[in-house]
Write a protein that holds these residues in place. Structure first.
Motif, PDB file in Angstrom:
ATOM      1  N   SER A 255     -21.642  13.354 -13.740  1.00  0.00           N
ATOM      2  CA  SER A 255     -20.746  13.153 -12.604  1.00  0.00           C
ATOM      3  C   SER A 255     -19.860  11.931 -12.855  1.00  0.00           C
ATOM      4  N   VAL A 256     -18.623  12.038 -12.396  1.00  0.00           N
ATOM      5  CA  VAL A 256     -17.669  10.945 -12.518  1.00  0.00           C
ATOM      6  C   VAL A 256     -17.567  10.293 -11.136  1.00  0.00           C
ATOM      7  N   PRO A 257     -17.931   9.013 -11.027  1.00  0.00           N
ATOM      8  CA  PRO A 257     -17.845   8.349  -9.730  1.00  0.00           C
ATOM      9  C   PRO A 257     -16.408   8.382  -9.190  1.00  0.00           C
ATOM     10  N   ARG A 258     -16.281   8.581  -7.892  1.00  0.00           N
ATOM     11  CA  ARG A 258     -14.952   8.650  -7.263  1.00  0.00           C
ATOM     12  C   ARG A 258     -14.121   7.412  -7.560  1.00  0.00           C
ATOM     13  N   ARG A 259     -14.754   6.249  -7.518  1.00  0.00           N
ATOM     14  CA  ARG A 259     -13.996   5.014  -7.755  1.00  0.00           C
ATOM     15  C   ARG A 259     -13.406   4.992  -9.163  1.00  0.00           C
ATOM     16  N   LEU A 260     -14.137   5.565 -10.122  1.00  0.00           N
ATOM     17  CA  LEU A 260     -13.646   5.619 -11.495  1.00  0.00           C
ATOM     18  C   LEU A 260     -12.497   6.615 -11.610  1.00  0.00           C
ATOM     19  N   GLU A 261     -12.616   7.737 -10.915  1.00  0.00           N
ATOM     20  CA  GLU A 261     -11.518   8.710 -10.901  1.00  0.00           C
ATOM     21  C   GLU A 261     -10.265   8.103 -10.286  1.00  0.00           C
ATOM     22  N   ARG A 262     -10.438   7.406  -9.159  1.00  0.00           N
ATOM     23  CA  ARG A 262      -9.291   6.758  -8.505  1.00  0.00           C
ATOM     24  C   ARG A 262      -8.647   5.733  -9.427  1.00  0.00           C
ATOM     25  N   MET A 263      -9.494   4.922 -10.075  1.00  0.00           N
ATOM     26  CA  MET A 263      -8.977   3.899 -10.977  1.00  0.00           C
ATOM     27  C   MET A 263      -8.207   4.554 -12.122  1.00  0.00           C
ATOM     28  N   ASN A 264      -8.756   5.613 -12.676  1.00  0.00           N
ATOM     29  CA  ASN A 264      -8.094   6.304 -13.777  1.00  0.00           C
ATOM     30  C   ASN A 264      -6.750   6.866 -13.326  1.00  0.00           C
ATOM     31  N   ASN A 265      -6.718   7.468 -12.148  1.00  0.00           N
ATOM     32  CA  ASN A 265      -5.464   8.015 -11.625  1.00  0.00           C
ATOM     33  C   ASN A 265      -4.433   6.917 -11.379  1.00  0.00           C
ATOM     34  N   GLU A 266      -4.868   5.785 -10.842  1.00  0.00           N
ATOM     35  CA  GLU A 266      -3.959   4.664 -10.614  1.00  0.00           C
ATOM     36  C   GLU A 266      -3.395   4.136 -11.934  1.00  0.00           C
ATOM     37  N   LEU A 267      -4.263   4.023 -12.933  1.00  0.00           N
ATOM     38  CA  LEU A 267      -3.813   3.543 -14.242  1.00  0.00           C
ATOM     39  C   LEU A 267      -2.826   4.518 -14.880  1.00  0.00           C
ATOM     40  N   ARG A 268      -3.096   5.800 -14.754  1.00  0.00           N
ATOM     41  CA  ARG A 268      -2.156   6.805 -15.280  1.00  0.00           C
ATOM     42  C   ARG A 268      -0.806   6.690 -14.591  1.00  0.00           C
ATOM     43  N   ASP A 269      -0.840   6.553 -13.260  1.00  0.00           N
ATOM     44  CA  ASP A 269       0.411   6.413 -12.505  1.00  0.00           C
ATOM     45  C   ASP A 269       1.191   5.186 -12.952  1.00  0.00           C
ATOM     46  N   GLU A 270       0.483   4.078 -13.149  1.00  0.00           N
ATOM     47  CA  GLU A 270       1.134   2.851 -13.623  1.00  0.00           C
ATOM     48  C   GLU A 270       1.754   3.064 -14.996  1.00  0.00           C
ATOM     49  N   ALA A 271       1.030   3.732 -15.878  1.00  0.00           N
ATOM     50  CA  ALA A 271       1.534   3.977 -17.234  1.00  0.00           C
ATOM     51  C   ALA A 271       2.787   4.850 -17.204  1.00  0.00           C
ATOM     52  N   ILE A 272       2.768   5.874 -16.354  1.00  0.00           N
ATOM     53  CA  ILE A 272       3.937   6.754 -16.232  1.00  0.00           C
ATOM     54  C   ILE A 272       5.119   5.985 -15.659  1.00  0.00           C
ATOM     55  N   GLU A 273       4.856   5.175 -14.645  1.00  0.00           N
ATOM     56  CA  GLU A 273       5.913   4.378 -14.052  1.00  0.00           C
ATOM     57  C   GLU A 273       6.518   3.419 -15.083  1.00  0.00           C
ATOM     58  N   ASP A 274       5.670   2.810 -15.898  1.00  0.00           N
ATOM     59  CA  ASP A 274       6.154   1.909 -16.948  1.00  0.00           C
ATOM     60  C   ASP A 274       7.059   2.641 -17.935  1.00  0.00           C
ATOM     61  N   MET A 275       6.702   3.885 -18.253  1.00  0.00           N
ATOM     62  CA  MET A 275       7.532   4.652 -19.185  1.00  0.00           C
ATOM     63  C   MET A 275       8.934   4.824 -18.613  1.00  0.00           C
ATOM     64  N   PHE A 276       9.029   5.136 -17.341  1.00  0.00           N
ATOM     65  CA  PHE A 276      10.335   5.366 -16.714  1.00  0.00           C
ATOM     66  C   PHE A 276      11.088   4.062 -16.477  1.00  0.00           C
ATOM     67  N   ASP A 277      10.367   2.966 -16.256  1.00  0.00           N
ATOM     68  CA  ASP A 277      11.025   1.671 -16.082  1.00  0.00           C
ATOM     69  C   ASP A 277      11.731   1.241 -17.358  1.00  0.00           C
ATOM     70  N   ASN A 278      11.214   1.648 -18.498  1.00  0.00           N
ATOM     71  CA  ASN A 278      11.783   1.242 -19.771  1.00  0.00           C
ATOM     72  C   ASN A 278      12.782   2.253 -20.336  1.00  0.00           C
ATOM     73  N   MET A 279      13.046   3.310 -19.586  1.00  0.00           N
ATOM     74  CA  MET A 279      13.951   4.348 -20.043  1.00  0.00           C
ATOM     75  C   MET A 279      15.406   3.916 -19.810  1.00  0.00           C
ATOM     76  N   PRO A 280      16.240   4.003 -20.824  1.00  0.00           N
ATOM     77  CA  PRO A 280      17.659   3.628 -20.631  1.00  0.00           C
ATOM     78  C   PRO A 280      18.353   4.603 -19.703  1.00  0.00           C
ATOM     79  N   ILE A 281      19.291   4.064 -18.974  1.00  0.00           N
ATOM     80  CA  ILE A 281      20.061   4.897 -18.025  1.00  0.00           C
ATOM     81  C   ILE A 281      21.399   5.262 -18.613  1.00  0.00           C
TER      82      ILE A 281
END
Length: 69
Positions: free
Chosen positions: A43-69
Motif C-alpha cells: 500500500s502507498v500511504p496517502r501522504r506519500l501519494e499527495r507528496m509525489n503528485n505535488e512534486l510532479r506538479d512542481e516539476a511540470i510547472e518548472d518546465m513551463f516556466d523555463n520555456m521560451p515564449i
C-alpha cells in the motif's frame, strides 16, 4: 516495515526540509518508490501519494516556466 517503506519515510523527511531545487532533485526517487510499492502490491500511504503528485506538479510547472515564449 520493509526497506522500501523505510526509504519512502526517509525521502518524505528529506523533502519536508529541502529547498525547491533539492525537492526537484528528489522527485524522481519519490516517483520510483511509489511505483515500486504499487508494483510489489504494497500500500502507498496517502501522504506519500499527495507528496509525489505535488512534486510532479512542481516539476511540470518548472518546465513551463523555463520555456521560451
Amino acid at each position: 516495515m520493509t526497506d522500501l517503506q523505510q526509504r519512502a519515510n526517509q525521502l518524505e523527511d528529506q523533502i519536508k526540509t529541502a529547498t525547491h531545487t533539492e525537492r526537484m532533485a528528489l522527485q524522481p526517487q519519490v516517483d520510483r518508490v511509489v511505483a515500486t510499492l504499487r508494483a510489489t502490491g504494497q500500500s502507498v500511504p496517502r501522504r506519500l501519494e499527495r507528496m509525489n503528485n505535488e512534486l510532479r506538479d512542481e516539476a511540470i510547472e518548472d518546465m513551463f516556466d523555463n520555456m521560451p515564449i
